[in-house]
Design a protein around this motif. Sequence first.
Motif, mmCIF file in Angstrom:
data_model
loop_
_atom_site.group_PDB
_atom_site.id
_atom_site.type_symbol
_atom_site.label_atom_id
_atom_site.label_comp_id
_atom_site.label_asym_id
_atom_site.label_seq_id
_atom_site.Cartn_x
_atom_site.Cartn_y
_atom_site.Cartn_z
ATOM 1 N N LEU A 495 0.822 -1.206 0.000
ATOM 2 C CA LEU A 495 0.000 0.000 0.000
ATOM 3 C C LEU A 495 0.859 1.259 0.000
ATOM 4 N N ASN A 496 2.043 1.172 0.586
ATOM 5 C CA ASN A 496 2.936 2.328 0.610
ATOM 6 C C ASN A 496 3.383 2.737 -0.790
ATOM 7 N N LEU A 497 3.449 1.777 -1.687
ATOM 8 C CA LEU A 497 3.851 2.110 -3.049
ATOM 9 C C LEU A 497 2.883 3.115 -3.671
ATOM 10 N N PHE A 498 1.606 2.998 -3.337
ATOM 11 C CA PHE A 498 0.602 3.908 -3.882
ATOM 12 C C PHE A 498 0.630 5.259 -3.167
ATOM 13 N N THR A 499 0.779 5.239 -1.835
ATOM 14 C CA THR A 499 0.790 6.510 -1.096
ATOM 15 C C THR A 499 2.083 7.276 -1.332
ATOM 16 N N TRP A 500 3.199 6.572 -1.520
ATOM 17 C CA TRP A 500 4.436 7.263 -1.889
ATOM 18 C C TRP A 500 4.266 7.990 -3.219
ATOM 19 N N ALA A 501 3.593 7.344 -4.161
ATOM 20 C CA ALA A 501 3.387 7.967 -5.468
ATOM 21 C C ALA A 501 2.536 9.224 -5.372
ATOM 22 N N GLN A 502 1.680 9.314 -4.363
ATOM 23 C CA GLN A 502 0.827 10.485 -4.162
ATOM 24 C C GLN A 502 1.474 11.545 -3.279
ATOM 25 N N SER A 503 2.699 11.301 -2.809
ATOM 26 C CA SER A 503 3.415 12.228 -1.910
ATOM 27 C C SER A 503 2.586 12.548 -0.677
ATOM 28 N N SER A 504 1.912 11.544 -0.159
ATOM 29 C CA SER A 504 1.026 11.731 0.986
ATOM 30 C C SER A 504 1.752 11.390 2.275
ATOM 31 N N SER A 505 1.408 12.099 3.339
ATOM 32 C CA SER A 505 1.984 11.770 4.645
ATOM 33 C C SER A 505 1.394 10.485 5.207
ATOM 34 N N THR A 506 0.336 9.959 4.566
ATOM 35 C CA THR A 506 -0.176 8.649 4.952
ATOM 36 C C THR A 506 0.866 7.573 4.725
ATOM 37 N N ALA A 507 1.764 7.798 3.776
ATOM 38 C CA ALA A 507 2.825 6.833 3.493
ATOM 39 C C ALA A 507 3.752 6.700 4.696
ATOM 40 N N ILE A 508 4.064 5.475 5.034
ATOM 41 C CA ILE A 508 4.981 5.218 6.141
ATOM 42 C C ILE A 508 6.403 5.395 5.639
ATOM 43 N N PRO A 509 7.214 6.230 6.286
ATOM 44 C CA PRO A 509 8.596 6.408 5.825
ATOM 45 C C PRO A 509 9.353 5.082 5.796
ATOM 46 N N PHE A 510 10.274 4.999 4.856
ATOM 47 C CA PHE A 510 11.036 3.753 4.701
ATOM 48 C C PHE A 510 11.838 3.442 5.962
ATOM 49 N N THR A 511 12.333 4.472 6.636
ATOM 50 C CA THR A 511 13.087 4.242 7.866
ATOM 51 C C THR A 511 12.191 3.645 8.965
ATOM 52 N N THR A 512 10.915 4.051 8.971
ATOM 53 C CA THR A 512 9.985 3.478 9.945
ATOM 54 C C THR A 512 9.714 2.004 9.643
ATOM 55 N N LEU A 513 9.593 1.676 8.353
ATOM 56 C CA LEU A 513 9.429 0.266 7.985
ATOM 57 C C LEU A 513 10.635 -0.553 8.420
ATOM 58 N N LEU A 514 11.833 0.016 8.265
ATOM 59 C CA LEU A 514 13.033 -0.688 8.724
ATOM 60 C C LEU A 514 13.031 -0.838 10.243
ATOM 61 N N ALA A 515 12.549 0.194 10.947
ATOM 62 C CA ALA A 515 12.481 0.103 12.410
ATOM 63 C C ALA A 515 11.507 -0.988 12.846
ATOM 64 N N LEU A 516 10.367 -1.099 12.159
ATOM 65 C CA LEU A 516 9.409 -2.160 12.487
ATOM 66 C C LEU A 516 10.009 -3.535 12.216
ATOM 67 N N ALA A 517 10.732 -3.664 11.088
ATOM 68 C CA ALA A 517 11.388 -4.940 10.792
ATOM 69 C C ALA A 517 12.460 -5.252 11.838
ATOM 70 N N PHE A 518 13.145 -4.209 12.308
ATOM 71 C CA PHE A 518 14.162 -4.390 13.342
ATOM 72 C C PHE A 518 13.535 -4.866 14.650
ATOM 73 N N LEU A 519 12.411 -4.253 15.029
ATOM 74 C CA LEU A 519 11.702 -4.706 16.230
ATOM 75 C C LEU A 519 11.230 -6.142 16.093
ATOM 76 N N LEU A 520 10.801 -6.491 14.893
ATOM 77 C CA LEU A 520 10.349 -7.862 14.654
ATOM 78 C C LEU A 520 11.481 -8.858 14.879
ATOM 79 N N MET A 521 12.667 -8.483 14.464
ATOM 80 C CA MET A 521 13.789 -9.423 14.554
ATOM 81 C C MET A 521 14.420 -9.470 15.944
ATOM 82 N N ILE A 522 14.509 -8.328 16.627
ATOM 83 C CA ILE A 522 15.222 -8.330 17.907
ATOM 84 C C ILE A 522 14.295 -8.488 19.108
ATOM 85 N N VAL A 523 12.977 -8.306 18.909
ATOM 86 C CA VAL A 523 12.043 -8.447 20.029
ATOM 87 C C VAL A 523 11.114 -9.629 19.814
ATOM 88 N N GLN A 524 10.382 -9.611 18.710
ATOM 89 C CA GLN A 524 9.388 -10.638 18.472
ATOM 90 C C GLN A 524 10.013 -12.029 18.326
#
Length: 714
Positions: A495-524
Amino acid sequence: MAFSLRSRVFHHVWLWIVCVLFTVDAFYVPGYSIQSYKKDDNIPLLVNKIYSDNTQLQYAYFELPFVCPATGKRHHDSKWTSGHSLSLNLGEVLRGDRIKNSDFEVNMGQDVDCAYLCSKVVDGHDIKWAQQLIEDGYITEWILDNLPGATSFVTVDRKRKYYAAGFKLGYKDYDMVTGKPAYYLYNHFTMVIRWRKAPGSAGENGNRVVTGFEVYPKSVNGGSRNETGCSDNLDERQDPLLLNIRPNNTDLAQQYPDSSYVPEVKVDLNQISTKIPYTYSVYFREEHEIEWANRWDLYFSDQTESTSTHWLAIVNSIIISTILGAVCIIIWVRTTSGDTRVRGDGLLEDARFAIRKRVDNKSSGLLEKEGAVSAEDEVPDDELVDDVTSWKLLHADVFRPPPFAGLLAPIIGSGSQLVFMIASLLALSCLGVVNPSWRGGFVTIGIFTFFFAGGLSGYLSARIYRTFGGTDYRVNTLTTALLFPGLLFSLMFFLNLFTWAQSSSTAIPFTTLLALAFLLMIVQLPLVYVGSYYGFYRTAPYSHPTRTSSTPRHIPKEPLNAAWYTRNHLLLSILSGLVPFAVLFIELMFVFKSLYLDKSSYYYVFGFLSIITLLLAITIGETVIITLYIQLCAENYHWWWTSFLTGGSSAFWIFVYLNWYYWTTLHIGGLISSLLFFSYGLLACLVYGLATGTIGFLCGYAFMRKIYSGVKVD
């Protein structure tokens, strides 16, 4: 003695925790202390974003090309320069917030009749986009002292004032000459800041606190202005600022004086240039009626009116739960009364076949002749047939591992995480820890409680997996840790691919996606691994009251004249979801209204929602028990998946209602917004279905273990 000592220690610790919870201020627990200001102290005015009820796309305020850009100026006594981005929590980023300091000069107690901000030159493309945003009904969000700038309203009887968060970007009207739409942009902002003396010693020292932040926007033409840049006679009625990308209609009318039709002229948007002046006013007004702790109450405009509706929802839920509870009691009495001893040598099965043969003979007319039926051949009534041929015959197969057991165990593990997360959020919301003043706190707490519940997920999944006879706990661990979060992460990235194309703040920044993946690996992942290891190796699998035979039992095919619910168990599970949906329906309307129909309002009745959720869990358990009993009476022992599907089937009806709500109530337009609406709606239903399905599975498992614990095999 040791046990008694531990009990007393536990009792005192628990009592201390309860006392602390009940002595804290129930609305501002998160650590947001009262901020007071002395006279002339600077109050930072923060700009956030624009949003609309008619679309799912949001935009950062400073990224709009027709507003004043940040100058980098530092206000008096302010630690931030304009344009400085505030650090946001994870929930704020995910909800599309982009909060920055602005150039508005707001000092405690200093009234400003008019102050010039800037003049922004825009071209035709920017004007056209501004028109589209006004057409979509976008709302602007500013923040002062953690309060969103509000539009003030008064009830019809003029007895009560209430707020709607945010204010409109502009308004739409129609040209008196052509009858075509005309768009006007708000470019002057009158801010009314309500204050009172700070409580305690701070107030005695002259400190003040903010209790209200009202914004009254106005569209002012850029005509006659004084040397400061402010419009002359601002208080008088003036022509509004028209966003025009068409040629002057008067000139065209002069070219065609004898024609009622004025032709359209193609306009090059790059050749159009308009200057938009921005000004603002600030007024401080002392407020005596509203305390600082109650300053959010004005944003809950429908709190008084909707209370009776919430109580109606609770009464409705209690009635449904009570009726189902009565049915469960009848089932329980039937299964526990009478002789529960069964024969393991096939004698009971022979009796079942004999009874069915006599039933078939009676239906075919062979036993209708006078004197043809002896006392031994009397056809038993339906209750006796059900008692002899029902659930007792399945004692050797009822705990047989289900098909796809390696998938069911991780699903139940992920569902237990979601149940823990939802219960924690509701509890913290009722205590006031999660509240509107903690922007993004609901999402942030939800994510971290989900990750930190990984140990529970791994333990339950591994123990169920071992009970099913699984041997490779590493595969089960990885599946439990990555199945649901991986699906969620993949959908968000898509879904971010579409919101990034619209330059919307609804799009989750790529760094935030990396942070979520990091939490998944080191916590979950580590927590799930620890829980899986303990559940698989350190605890025994769940024991069952009856032994499972080596050969699976044949499930008899139901005759065509049998009841539909004994022939199609999948349809029975789906239709049974209507009962929990009926419990949740009324409260669901308020949730949907806050999420989709009126984004400027806040859902606040977590106390009511907690009661409804508890009644929902009870109703799900009762529905699962009734459904499983019907399935067992049909001699079908494949109940594992049925219990999960029955518990989570109300998610299907919620998604159906979501579609109905979209087509009949909402006005969301555009392919991207519709895609976001249905995708995130489907994801929310999936989360709900996993949680309620897990509740249904655990209730069904407890029911099966309980009724078969009284069955004795000879």
